[in-house]
Design a protein around this motif. Sequence first.
Motif, PDB file in Angstrom:
ATOM      1  N   LEU A  71       0.694  -0.756   0.195  1.00 28.27           N
ATOM      2  CA  LEU A  71      -0.048  -0.180   0.147  1.00 28.27           C
ATOM      3  C   LEU A  71       0.988   1.285  -0.457  1.00 28.27           C
ATOM      4  N   SER A  72       2.089   1.322   0.367  1.00 34.29           N
ATOM      5  CA  SER A  72       2.825   2.282   0.898  1.00 34.29           C
ATOM      6  C   SER A  72       3.466   2.572  -0.861  1.00 34.29           C
ATOM      7  N   ALA A  73       3.733   0.889  -1.294  1.00 32.38           N
ATOM      8  CA  ALA A  73       4.696   2.025  -2.796  1.00 32.38           C
ATOM      9  C   ALA A  73       2.889   2.094  -3.673  1.00 32.38           C
ATOM     10  N   ALA A  74       1.985   1.230  -2.946  1.00 33.35           N
ATOM     11  CA  ALA A  74       1.514   1.933  -4.469  1.00 33.35           C
ATOM     12  C   ALA A  74       0.790   3.105  -4.262  1.00 33.35           C
ATOM     13  N   LEU A  75       0.475   3.918  -3.053  1.00 35.64           N
ATOM     14  CA  LEU A  75      -0.064   5.344  -1.926  1.00 35.64           C
ATOM     15  C   LEU A  75       1.604   5.643  -3.386  1.00 35.64           C
ATOM     16  N   THR A  76       2.477   5.614  -3.088  1.00 29.25           N
ATOM     17  CA  THR A  76       3.492   6.275  -3.677  1.00 29.25           C
ATOM     18  C   THR A  76       4.077   6.564  -5.058  1.00 29.25           C
ATOM     19  N   LEU A  87       1.247   6.361  15.174  1.00 22.80           N
ATOM     20  CA  LEU A  87       0.285   5.104  15.031  1.00 22.80           C
ATOM     21  C   LEU A  87       0.565   4.261  16.058  1.00 22.80           C
ATOM     22  N   ASP A  88       1.393   4.896  16.888  1.00 21.00           N
ATOM     23  CA  ASP A  88       1.921   2.853  17.669  1.00 21.00           C
ATOM     24  C   ASP A  88       0.200   2.681  18.322  1.00 21.00           C
ATOM     25  N   GLY A  89      -0.211   1.347  18.292  1.00 24.06           N
ATOM     26  CA  GLY A  89      -0.991   0.642  18.609  1.00 24.06           C
ATOM     27  C   GLY A  89      -2.167   0.714  17.636  1.00 24.06           C
ATOM     28  N   VAL A  90      -1.833   0.924  17.024  1.00 21.11           N
ATOM     29  CA  VAL A  90      -3.188   0.538  15.100  1.00 21.11           C
ATOM     30  C   VAL A  90      -3.480  -0.311  15.362  1.00 21.11           C
ATOM     31  N   ARG A  91      -4.708  -1.101  15.702  1.00 19.00           N
ATOM     32  CA  ARG A  91      -5.252  -1.793  15.080  1.00 19.00           C
ATOM     33  C   ARG A  91      -4.601  -2.371  13.209  1.00 19.00           C
ATOM     34  N   PRO A  92      -4.029  -4.093  12.923  1.00 17.52           N
ATOM     35  CA  PRO A  92      -3.632  -3.661  11.960  1.00 17.52           C
ATOM     36  C   PRO A  92      -4.768  -3.782  10.579  1.00 17.52           C
ATOM     37  N   ALA A  93      -5.518  -4.049  11.037  1.00 14.86           N
ATOM     38  CA  ALA A  93      -7.275  -3.785  10.577  1.00 14.86           C
ATOM     39  C   ALA A  93      -8.010  -2.511  10.355  1.00 14.86           C
ATOM     40  N   ASP A  94      -7.163  -1.600  10.800  1.00 16.69           N
ATOM     41  CA  ASP A  94      -7.454  -0.475  10.623  1.00 16.69           C
ATOM     42  C   ASP A  94      -6.696   0.746   9.684  1.00 16.69           C
ATOM     43  N   LEU A  95      -5.165   0.259  10.212  1.00 20.98           N
ATOM     44  CA  LEU A  95      -4.552   0.767   9.403  1.00 20.98           C
ATOM     45  C   LEU A  95      -3.760   0.441   8.206  1.00 20.98           C
ATOM     46  N   VAL A  96      -4.100  -0.987   7.594  1.00 20.28           N
ATOM     47  CA  VAL A  96      -4.821  -1.672   5.796  1.00 20.28           C
ATOM     48  C   VAL A  96      -5.978  -0.669   5.432  1.00 20.28           C
ATOM     49  N   ALA A  97      -7.245  -0.497   6.355  1.00 21.95           N
ATOM     50  CA  ALA A  97      -8.060   0.440   5.535  1.00 21.95           C
ATOM     51  C   ALA A  97      -7.639   1.948   5.287  1.00 21.95           C
ATOM     52  N   ARG A  98      -7.060   2.354   6.078  1.00 22.66           N
ATOM     53  CA  ARG A  98      -6.871   3.321   6.507  1.00 22.66           C
ATOM     54  C   ARG A  98      -5.857   3.930   4.596  1.00 22.66           C
ATOM     55  N   GLY A  99      -4.572   2.554   5.052  1.00 20.93           N
ATOM     56  CA  GLY A  99      -3.600   2.754   3.572  1.00 20.93           C
ATOM     57  C   GLY A  99      -4.575   2.777   2.690  1.00 20.93           C
ATOM     58  N   ARG A 100      -5.604   1.697   2.559  1.00 20.74           N
ATOM     59  CA  ARG A 100      -6.231   1.918   1.267  1.00 20.74           C
ATOM     60  C   ARG A 100      -7.577   2.680   0.667  1.00 20.74           C
ATOM     61  N   ALA A 101      -7.834   3.107   1.884  1.00 20.78           N
ATOM     62  CA  ALA A 101      -8.548   5.189   1.181  1.00 20.78           C
ATOM     63  C   ALA A 101      -7.643   5.902   0.414  1.00 20.78           C
ATOM     64  N   GLU A 102      -5.946   5.818   1.623  1.00 22.56           N
ATOM     65  CA  GLU A 102      -5.331   6.500   0.692  1.00 22.56           C
ATOM     66  C   GLU A 102      -5.183   6.323  -0.611  1.00 22.56           C
ATOM     67  N   VAL A 103      -5.186   5.250  -0.862  1.00 26.78           N
ATOM     68  CA  VAL A 103      -4.544   4.743  -2.536  1.00 26.78           C
ATOM     69  C   VAL A 103      -5.350   4.995  -2.891  1.00 26.78           C
ATOM     70  N   VAL A 104      -6.792   4.794  -2.808  1.00 27.24           N
ATOM     71  CA  VAL A 104      -7.917   5.336  -3.800  1.00 27.24           C
ATOM     72  C   VAL A 104      -8.535   6.887  -4.130  1.00 27.24           C
ATOM     73  N   ARG A 105      -7.838   7.270  -3.161  1.00 23.20           N
ATOM     74  CA  ARG A 105      -8.230   8.185  -2.804  1.00 23.20           C
ATOM     75  C   ARG A 105      -7.234  10.013  -4.226  1.00 23.20           C
ATOM     76  N   TYR A 106      -6.059   8.596  -4.485  1.00 22.92           N
ATOM     77  CA  TYR A 106      -5.401   9.247  -5.226  1.00 22.92           C
ATOM     78  C   TYR A 106      -5.294   8.348  -6.488  1.00 22.92           C
TER      79      TYR A 106
END
Length: 319
Positions: free
Chosen positions: A21-26, A56-75
């Motif tokens: 997701l980090s790669a896709a965002l970039t 983001l220390d302590g963020v749930r893995p599923a929440d982190l992925v959801a945020r990342g996916r939303a950012e990728v789609v936004r761009y």
Amino acid sequence: MSGQATRQRDVVVIGGGAAGLSAALTLARARRRVTVIDGGAPRNAPAEGVHGLLALDGVRPADLVARGRAEVVRYGGELLDGEVSEVSAVPDGFVVTTRDGGVLESRRLLIATGLVDELPDVPGVQERWGRDVVHCPYCHGWEVRDRAIGVLASGPMSVHQALMFRQLSEGVRFFSRDQEPTADERARFDALGITVTAGAVARLAVSGDQLTGVQMADGRLVPVDVVVVATRMVARAEVFADIGITPTLHPAGSFIPADATGRTAVPGVWAAGNVSNLSAQVSAAAADGARAAQHINADLVMSDADRAVAGLTVAGSDR
């Protein structure tokens, strides 16, 4: 994707965790046509939270992925849920086929499929994995500090794990099983107060939903609150064999070799995250993905420039 015609992409990213997701965002922010294909089986799914990730220390893995996916789609990036069944090389890139019959043609490929943790074959380990059976002092150490910790000898990293977790608790015990410490290792254990318990382990003991200890084969119950294991970490790479990607064996598992930019030995293919770096935490995996994406984009920029020059040259020769 089933039934759709082949679609052209600049980059297909296989794996939708932190690296992918980090790669896709970039890449999406660089206005590349990028698609992420993800099978939905993240390595860290059993964990309650991601630790050591700045801000983001302590963020749930599923929440982190959801945020990342939303950012990728936004761009403008594309996300596809599914598994890749085949990857093949073509003259100008790669063809990626999914199990539902979808086909993408891509100029470049980023492998971010992560790895699989193969756990010790001890009853109870699989069921408690990610809760009170852990492996990484940086991922889980703070959460288990000052508790009774049993390190289950299960690979070449086990002695190192015992020393690392001793920094976090005075109550560390090493269950040697068939991995008897050397004289030097025993000397370090003795100096640090790490107890060695010899003998075969039968299972982990649980009362209700609470780990209570390690049940030895001879009937002894050794109380511990947490069990540490060394997993065998195996790169998810089988589907890439047809394009020449061969994992390298390592005492702790296997990985896809890549240089500092993520570039593999196969032209046009990069790798990022745990699939190429067994020790990468989420923060490092995300950094790997961003770095690989920058180099993929730069490679595409040069390719586009060369094509433009070639086009002008052909046009000029027609005059």
